[in-house]
Design an enzyme around this catalytic site. Structure first.
Site, PDB file in Angstrom:
ATOM      1  N   GLY A  99      17.040 -54.220  -7.620  1.00 53.14           N
ATOM      2  CA  GLY A  99      17.573 -54.692  -6.343  1.00 53.14           C
ATOM      3  C   GLY A  99      16.511 -54.685  -5.252  1.00 53.14           C
ATOM      4  N   SER A 100      16.933 -54.416  -4.042  1.00 57.22           N
ATOM      5  CA  SER A 100      16.059 -54.587  -2.883  1.00 57.22           C
ATOM      6  C   SER A 100      14.871 -53.653  -2.847  1.00 57.22           C
ATOM      7  CB  SER A 100      16.880 -54.404  -1.602  1.00 57.22           C
ATOM      8  OG  SER A 100      17.964 -55.295  -1.623  1.00 57.22           O
ATOM      9  N   THR A 101      14.925 -52.549  -3.651  1.00 58.23           N
ATOM     10  CA  THR A 101      13.750 -51.666  -3.651  1.00 58.23           C
ATOM     11  C   THR A 101      12.528 -52.429  -4.142  1.00 58.23           C
ATOM     12  OG1 THR A 101      14.354 -50.885  -5.860  1.00 58.23           O
ATOM     13  CG2 THR A 101      15.051 -49.529  -3.999  1.00 58.23           C
ATOM     14  N   PHE A 102      12.788 -53.497  -4.915  1.00 58.00           N
ATOM     15  CA  PHE A 102      11.671 -54.258  -5.456  1.00 58.00           C
ATOM     16  C   PHE A 102      10.968 -55.071  -4.364  1.00 58.00           C
ATOM     17  CE2 PHE A 102       9.554 -57.533  -8.019  1.00 58.00           C
ATOM     18  CZ  PHE A 102       8.944 -56.727  -8.967  1.00 58.00           C
ATOM     19  N   LYS A 103      11.652 -55.222  -3.213  1.00 60.20           N
ATOM     20  CA  LYS A 103      11.058 -56.038  -2.148  1.00 60.20           C
ATOM     21  C   LYS A 103       9.731 -55.472  -1.673  1.00 60.20           C
ATOM     22  CE  LYS A 103      15.452 -57.946  -0.646  1.00 60.20           C
ATOM     23  NZ  LYS A 103      16.663 -57.626   0.129  1.00 60.20           N
TER      24      LYS A 103
END
Lengths: 487, 462
Positions: free
Chosen positions: A220-224
């Site tokens: 999810g957004s942690t990959f951003k």
């Protein structure tokens, strides 16, 4: 009669000769087959004849696995785990016919069969003492491990917490829930252990699985932060204040579907700074960045963080991937940690750790030191650099933005009074599961990071409203606090 | 013939008594046994068993008493026999003590020590009572009847007992006795006496077939009788071991007495015939063969009756022992059924390893060699045949049981001489050794010196 007597004597000699040849054949040639035959229970007993080394943490001050001398002839030394459930996935277990975790990985030290321990073993053999193994001290911080275990358990959720020292790679906390009691698998009864094991293996919640290392989930957004790292690295004129397009819905090529922001919300005025996009965890800017950067750049940047292959570690690790090359729309989705992007919590902790350590990625380590029965150290943790994932400058810029996430953005739940925390939340849709996975990665203190963390809450266990910011961030805060307090 | 200047040269060079060497070796054997006993305790719980000293002294007292009897009543006896037997008997005690520590029922070191003491008493009694073993020659047929009677006894109602599927025991009060062990002694004495009397007839050549002189058909009688007897033991008592033991010994003694190879060939043919016949007729004989050929086959391994479980567990023990063994007290003898009896060698193999087995087999070989040496040195045919027969039966028994346990040949139950738990075998084997000692004393005793200087002859008159 002497002639025939002599021949009878030769016959006797031949008989003894045959017996001797045959025992040599048995003792030297066939011995291997016979001693490893699974109907030969001696190898099973042999496991219990070794005064197996203890497993400790905190430089030996906390005992995690100990050996008890029962004085029994067949099962002399039995294994006990004083806090079994809390450490189950790290320690593993020492079962009658198998082993797992540190018990498996460090077996040659624990049972004394390592060549480094040969002298002691020889002395034990000659003096008829039972062989004694070396003790293994882990890098875990028991106080923080307890906080992570208690808080995660209190939440009633399935998930994983892993924290490590970004400068050395030393694992500080490793908790996976649901868990099991390794004591049940360490009793010297093959039937009972098999029954207990089968029960665990058939459990739908998969208690045997170490969720930190053995299974991958969409991050999810942690990959951003990885996407942002690639964006900044690609052009050094960019910085956190660089503006990026942030539409409400990102048009994806070759498909009618668009990529919306979380909950379909708008992101600023449609043109925002990179910092703002990360603070608010907008999807559309990062989807666009991914598509602009292209497959190769995304893959290369991910690989610098160690993504793409299993992490070299003291426990088995699953291989991670950002997904196979597909149409461009997939690129937008993987850039926000969806689609076929699959990461382990340990891998995401590594991402946080590299940013914390000015871009230098360290090899994660679980073993602090190994001490032979005489008390001398035969192996000690040597921090090992894996890659330079980022330039120090980009790492610094990412760090600033992640601090903003905690102060102004989605990660306010992770704030620690008096400590600058950096982090990133994530809420990932998990295939067809009704609820998302909740993530948090981060580190503290930002100025001089002592701990990097990844908290993962599994989909379906946290209710529909689980988010990285609401569920994972407070847990991360408590664990980081506990690690910092222990210093 | 008193005029001959020099007495006829003796068959064997003159030997010294070597009493001192015998004492030293006896002490050495006891020290080895005490060391082994202490080692068992160290292996089990890290402590030297409290009984090491008293136990060692007890064994030493027994053996030195035996030595005393030997020195007084058979001073010229072979100096090696008693120390060698002491070593094997002592190690047997240690192994049984070790098995007893695992709690396996039936193993009792105290009982075995008691039987050893009785064995030494029998040894001494034999030496004291039997001043000249040639007296036995006069008892040839008596011995034949005693041997036969003992062999048949277990079949009789009331006294006969069937244990573990073999009817080879008789019950006397609280004790069970295996009369076959005594029977084998009586039969060897009978064979020796009988063959000495008949050997000239039995050696007569009959028809010649190829390059072998066949004996006359009418002389086949004794062989066929013994063959029938062995088959009877096999069929009625299901005792493969004793059957093979008696028949094999008879054939070898027949060969030694008559010097006719044809007897050996006839014996082998009869044996094969008997074995095939028994294999056809009896499941338990056939089962032994199957198990011997495929001990690792799960079908035989799991078979309840006549399966390979015991054999394979024994082989596992040898395998786990490897070259040096696990050390005394550190193996798992309780995994092998009857480890204190037929399978005691498997325990030796596990705990003392290949090294210990080789040493032990060497000790047995030396005992046999001393016996055969006595046979060669003996001065009359009966002694030669008796000493040869007793030595061979000892070697043959070791071969049958150790070969069976190590899967060299199919397994047939027999006790391992001097090692397996069991009173009958110990007593019988101590008597066997006493007979060998008696004969070696006679063989090594310098012949009466011819008086060389007749001038010094004095004539007493009253």
């Amino acid at each position: 009669m002497n002639g025939t007597l002599k021949r009878a004597a030769v016959a006797c000699m031949v008989m003894f000769g045959l017996l001797m040849i045959n025992v040599n054949y048995l003792g030297a040639v066939k011995a291997g087959d016979y001693s490893t035959d699974n109907r030969n229970t001696r190898s099973f007993y042999k496991r219990y004849s070794v005064d197996r080394g203890w497993i400790t943490a905190d430089n030996g001050k906390t005992t995690l696995a100990k050996t008890v001398d029962t004085k029994d002839a067949e099962f002399r030394y039995e294994r006990e785990y004083p806090n079994g459930r809390m450490y189950a996935h790290v320690l593993g277990f020492f079962a009658p016919e198998s082993a797992r975790g540190v018990e498996l990985n460090e077996n040659k030290f624990l049972d004394g069969s390592d060549p480094d321990l040969v002298v002691g073993r020889l002395i034990d053999f000659v003096s008829k003492k039972p062989p004694k193994g070396a003790s293994v001290d882990l890098t875990l911080i028991p106080a923080a491990q307890k906080v992570a275990y208690d808080k995660l358990r209190a939440s009633g959720k399935r998930g994983a917490v892993v924290a490590l020292n970004p400068k050395t790679g030393a694992i500080q906390v490793m908790v996976s829930l649901p868990t099991y009691d390794p004591n049940e698998l360490a009793i010297p009864d093959r039937g009972d252990v098999a029954a207990a094991y089968n029960k665990l293996a058939e459990d739908d919640t998969d208690p045997l699985l170490n969720r930190v290392t053995e299974k991958t989930y969409p991050p999810g957004s942690t990959f951003k932060v990885v996407t942002a790292a690639a964006f900044l690295e690609a052009d050094r004129s960019r910085d956190p204040e660089t503006t990026v397009p942030a539409p409400q819905v990102l048009d994806l090529p070759d498909t009618t579907a668009g990529l919306p922001n979380y909950g379909g919300a708008a992101c600023g005025s449609g043109e925002v700074t990179l910092r703002f996009a990360l603070e608010r965890s907008c999807n559309t800017p990062f989807g666009q960045m991914g598509m602009d950067l292209g497959w190769d750049t995304m893959r290369e940047e991910s690989a610098k963080f160690g993504i793409g292959e299993p992490i070299q570690f003291d426990l088995p690790t699953a291989g991670t991937t950002i997904g196979p090359e597909e149409e461009t729309a997939a690129l937008a989705q993987l850039s926000i940690g969806q689609r076929n992007n699959q990461q382990t919590p340990l891998q995401m902790a590594q991402v946080a750790s590299a940013i914390a350590n000015s871009g230098v990625l360290m090899k994660p380590n679980l073993i602090n030191k190994i001490t032979d029965p005489g008390g001398s150290v035969i192996e000690e943790l040597k921090p090992e650099q894996l890659t330079e994932a980022l330039s120090g400058e980009v790492a610094d810029e990412l760090k600033q933005m992640m601090v903003s996430v905690i102060t102004n953005g989605t990660g306010t739940g992770a704030q620690i009074p008096g400590v600058t925390v950096a982090g990133k939340t994530g809420t990932a849709e998990a295939g067809d599961a009704p609820a998302p996975h909740a993530w948090f990665i981060g580190f503290a203190p930002a100025e001089d990071p002592q701990t990097a963390i990844c908290v993962f809450i599994e989909a379906g266990s946290a209710g529909n409203d689980a988010t990285g910011g609401g569920t994972a961030a407070p847990l991360a805060r408590d664990v980081m606090q506990a690690v910092l307090d222990s210093k | 013939m008193t005029t001959a200047p020099v007495a006829e040269a003796p068959a064997v060079p003159m030997t010294a008594k070597r009493r001192g060497a015998q004492l030293v070796m006896l002490a050495f054997a006891i020290v080895v046994v005490m060391g082994a006993y202490a080692s068992v305790g160290l292996g089990i719980n890290g402590q030297i068993p409290s009984g090491t000293f008293t136990y060692g002294l007890g064994l030493a007292a027994l053996m030195f008493a035996a030595y005393g009897v030997l020195a007084k009543w058979a001073p010229w006896a072979d100096p090696l026999l008693l120390p060698l037997v002491t070593l094997v008997n002592g190690l047997g005690l240690v192994i049984i003590y070790r098995i007893e520590q695992t709690g396996q029922g039936g193993a009792s070191a105290t009982n075995q020590l008691m039987w050893t003491a009785l064995g030494v008493v029998m040894f001494s009694a034999t030496l004291i009572v039997l001043k000249d073993h040639r007296a036995l020659q006069r008892l040839t047929y008596t011995m034949g009847f005693i041997g036969l009677g003992l062999l048949i006894m277990p079949l009789l109602p009331l006294v006969g007992r069937e244990i573990n599927g073999a009817r080879i025991w008789i019950g006397v009060g609280p004790f069970t006795i295996q009369p076959a062990e005594f029977s084998k002694l009586a039969l060897v004495i009978f064979f020796a006496g009988y063959l000495v009397a008949k050997r000239d007839v039995l050696a007569l050549a009959g028809r010649r077939l190829l390059f072998i002189d066949l004996p006359r058909a009418r002389d086949l009688g004794p062989v066929l009788v013994t063959w029938g007897l062995s088959l009877g033991v096999l069929i009625l008592q299901k005792d493969l071991g004793s059957s093979l033991l008696v028949f094999g010994t008879f054939i070898v003694m027949l060969y030694v007495a008559t010097q006719r190879t044809s007897w050996v060939l006839i014996g082998i043919l009869l044996f094969i015939g008997g074995a095939v016949l028994a294999g056809q007729l009896f499941d338990h004989v056939q089962a032994r063969f199957e198990v011997w050929l495929h001990p690792e086959d799960p079908e035989f391994y799991e078979r309840e009756l006549g399966g390979s479980f015991q054999l394979l567990q024994g082989l596992f023990a040898f395998g786990s022992g490897g070259i040096l063994g696990t050390g005394l007290g550190e193996g798992f003898p309780n995994l092998i059924p009857l480890s204190f009896s037929d399978f005691i060698m498997a325990v030796v193999g596990e705990e003392l390893g290949l090294t210990g087995l080789m040493a032990l087999l060497m000790v047995y070989a030396l005992i046999v060699q001393r016996g055969l040496r006595t046979a060669l040195a003996a001065r009359d045919p009966f002694s030669k045949l008796l000493a040869g027969g007793l030595s061979f039966i000892l070697a043959w028994q070791v071969f049958i049981i150790v070969g069976g346990v190590t899967r060299l040949i199919p397994l047939t139950g027999l006790v391992t001489p001097f090692m397996s738990a069991g009173g009958s075998a110990l007593l019988a084997n101590w008597i066997l050794i006493a007979l060998l000692v008696r004969m070696s004393d006679a063989a090594r005793r310098p012949p009466p010196q011819a008086i060389q200087n007749e001038g010094l002859t004095q004539v007493f008159t009253r």
